[in-house]
Design a protein around this motif. Structure first.
Motif, PDB file in Angstrom:
ATOM      1  N   MET A 191       0.913  -1.435   0.016  1.00 45.45           N
ATOM      2  CA  MET A 191      -0.028   0.028   0.146  1.00 45.45           C
ATOM      3  C   MET A 191       0.772   1.387   0.065  1.00 45.45           C
ATOM      4  O   MET A 191       0.727   2.155  -0.733  1.00 45.45           O
ATOM      5  N   THR A 349      -7.347  -1.964  -7.352  1.00 45.90           N
ATOM      6  CA  THR A 349      -7.741  -0.494  -6.969  1.00 45.90           C
ATOM      7  C   THR A 349      -8.264   0.195  -8.241  1.00 45.90           C
ATOM      8  O   THR A 349      -8.953   1.090  -8.417  1.00 45.90           O
ATOM      9  N   THR A 379      -6.743   3.099  -2.536  1.00 48.58           N
ATOM     10  CA  THR A 379      -5.866   2.067  -2.180  1.00 48.58           C
ATOM     11  C   THR A 379      -6.012   1.787  -0.736  1.00 48.58           C
ATOM     12  O   THR A 379      -5.698   0.645  -0.600  1.00 48.58           O
ATOM     13  N   SER A 383      -6.342  -2.006   0.648  1.00 51.13           N
ATOM     14  CA  SER A 383      -5.365  -2.712   1.212  1.00 51.13           C
ATOM     15  C   SER A 383      -5.610  -3.075   2.647  1.00 51.13           C
ATOM     16  O   SER A 383      -5.250  -4.143   3.071  1.00 51.13           O
TER      17      SER A 383
END
Length: 494
Positions: A191, A349, A379, A383
């Protein structure tokens, strides 16, 4: 085949891309509109910084990892030495679908991958189903790959400093642990890279891909010294059914070659480079898989694979008689598997980014940070979800769930190629799958065949997943779809 000299598709005039009233479940998003919206998000745009080499590395990075480093140990007991045929079967299935992906990626170079292709050809409901399958493919595979990373991390720690992370903190519930902390950590590290930008993430991934290729070549160099032809004497102990069952599980190993298609809106020349990156990455990965599997089974009796973790490292230790080479391979595997987490998380994403832009999921997934050119909130949310999933669910359950979602999405891509050729025969294509209708038709039937090899529990999970997805679509997406809003406007003007 590449159609050299064919002009890339361009955005048509707004009138051409305007949606028309009709059955909301069948409404399609015009190709011209998809291309015209490329890169545009809430508050900013994605940046076109990726060339063909970087796109190829993204595909290899997303594909080459847990499937060979970890899942091999689960597949060999199902097929015996014939696991090499299982890799070929899974690779053949991937090849036909890759040809279809390459054709569509060159025609519709957008971030949504097969979700966008389905939206342009099969209608909104099928597009939603495809996107929902991609969430299962990418999101869950991130978790599955992260679980495998923890196994090799322990192997590395044991070989270097003589300690390992306790099972309670390195395995999920059901596998003897409470919480898989390493799995969560590797997702969070990915991430951080992704938040820095696509170009920066691609550079880090290219380095990690180089490491993983060197690592697998090293394994073959050491493992071949322990090769025993007798290990192949009972080549297909469980028959073709075993080969098929192993192939269905090993298809997980090929998930990711389509990752380049999710970078369609960040590629410098997507019409030219996406098809090339997809095909080149699949060729490289398949060759490495078959070679590594052949050496591994030749160096170790197939019945001893069951229950084995960090399989390749263990084989290197056995062959060399020392722990150094196994530790070195574990270090390479830690880096290699991390690159899979990075690139697959990237793909997830970007798919949600496209779905958000179409109004089918909340707007937060489509917001782009103007400084980094990345969907930052998207994101972080993805994550955290994948990290918690990786920490709490066993690897085997995640692998098969990922495979069935991917196979279903790939089957839809093959159908989309046929539909687009029929409805838009004159549309410019920078790549065309060879043999006319043969490749997409074979791709579709291979996907269905592989899905049949998965267990009842996997089908049950898939059915529940699809049911949840349909509830979300009919409760949220069908009313908030941008095409629905545009259609209502067109109707009101009339």
């Amino acid at each position: 085949m590449l159609d050299h000299g064919t002009a890339p598709p361009t955005a048509a005039a707004p009138a051409t891309g305007a949606p028309r009233p009709g059955n909301p479940l069948l409404r399609r998003k015009p190709v011209e509109l998809l291309v015209a919206e490329g890169g545009k998000g809430e508050g900013g745009t994605l940046r076109r910084t990726l060339g063909m080499w970087q796109l190829t590395m993204i595909s290899i990075g997303a594909t080459l990892g847990t499937g060979i480093f970890v899942v091999l140990g689960e597949a060999v007991p199902k097929a015996g030495p014939a696991v090499t045929l299982s890799f070929v079967l899974a690779g053949l299935t991937a090849l036909f679908s890759a040809l279809s992906y390459a054709e569509l990626a060159g025609s519709i170079p957008v971030a949504g991958s097969s979700y966008s292709y389905a939206y342009a050809t099969l209608g909104e409901l099928v597009a939603w189903v495809c996107g929902w399958c991609l969430i299962l493919e990418y999101g869950v595979s991130v978790a599955a790959v992260a679980v495998g990373w923890g196994q090799y991390l322990n192997e590395l720690l044991d070989g270097t400093i003589g300690v390992t992370i306790p099972d309670a903190l390195s395995a999920p519930p059901g596998d003897g642990g409470i919480f898989n902390l390493p799995a969560l950590i590797v997702v969070l590290l990915a991430m951080v890279f992704l938040l820095g930008g696509a170009r920066e993430s691609a550079r880090a991934n290219t380095i990690m891909v180089a490491v993983k290729i060197v690592t697998l070549v090293l394994f073959c160099s050491i493992g071949i010294m322990g090769f025993k032809s007798g290990n192949y004497s009972d080549f297909m102990p469980l028959g073709m059914a075993g080969v098929s069952a192993a192939g269905s599980s090993l298809f997980f190993s090929y998930i990711g070659f389509d990752a380049a298609s999710t970078a369609g809106e960040e590629a410098k020349n997507p019409q030219r480079d996406l098809p090339r990156a997809i095909m080149l990455s699949l060729i490289i990965v398949t060759a490495l898989y078959v070679l590594v599997a052949a050496v591994a089974v030749g160096a170790r009796q197939w019945k001893t694979f069951e229950g084995s973790e960090a399989t390749l490292a263990a084989i290197m230790n056995d062959v060399s008689g020392q722990t150094f080479w196994g530790t070195l391979l574990a270090a390479g595997a830690v880096i290699s598997i991390a690159s899979v987490v990075l690139t697959v998380l990237y793909g997830q994403t970007r798919i949600l980014f496209s779905m958000s832009r179409d109004g089918l999921v909340p707007k937060v997934f489509g917001k782009v940070n103007p400084k980094t050119g990345t969907p930052r909130a998207n994101t972080v949310i993805v994550s955290l979800f994948c990290g918690v999933l990786a920490a709490a669910v066993p690897l085997g359950d995640l692998v098969d769930a990922t495979s069935i979602g991917t196979l279903f999405a790939f089957a839809l891509v093959n159908i989309a190629v046929i539909v687009l050729r029929r409805t838009r025969p004159d549309m410019p294509r920078t790549f065309r799958a060879p043999l006319g209708w043969v490749c997409p038709i074979l791709g579709f039937f291979f996907c269905i065949y592989m899905m049949k090899g998965l267990g009842t529990s996997t089908w049950t999970v898939f059915g529940v997943w699809m049911a949840v997805g349909l509830v979300i679509y009919f409760g949220y997406g069908i009313r908030r779809s941008r095409l629905a809003t545009a259609t209502a406007t067109v109707s009101a003007e009339k």
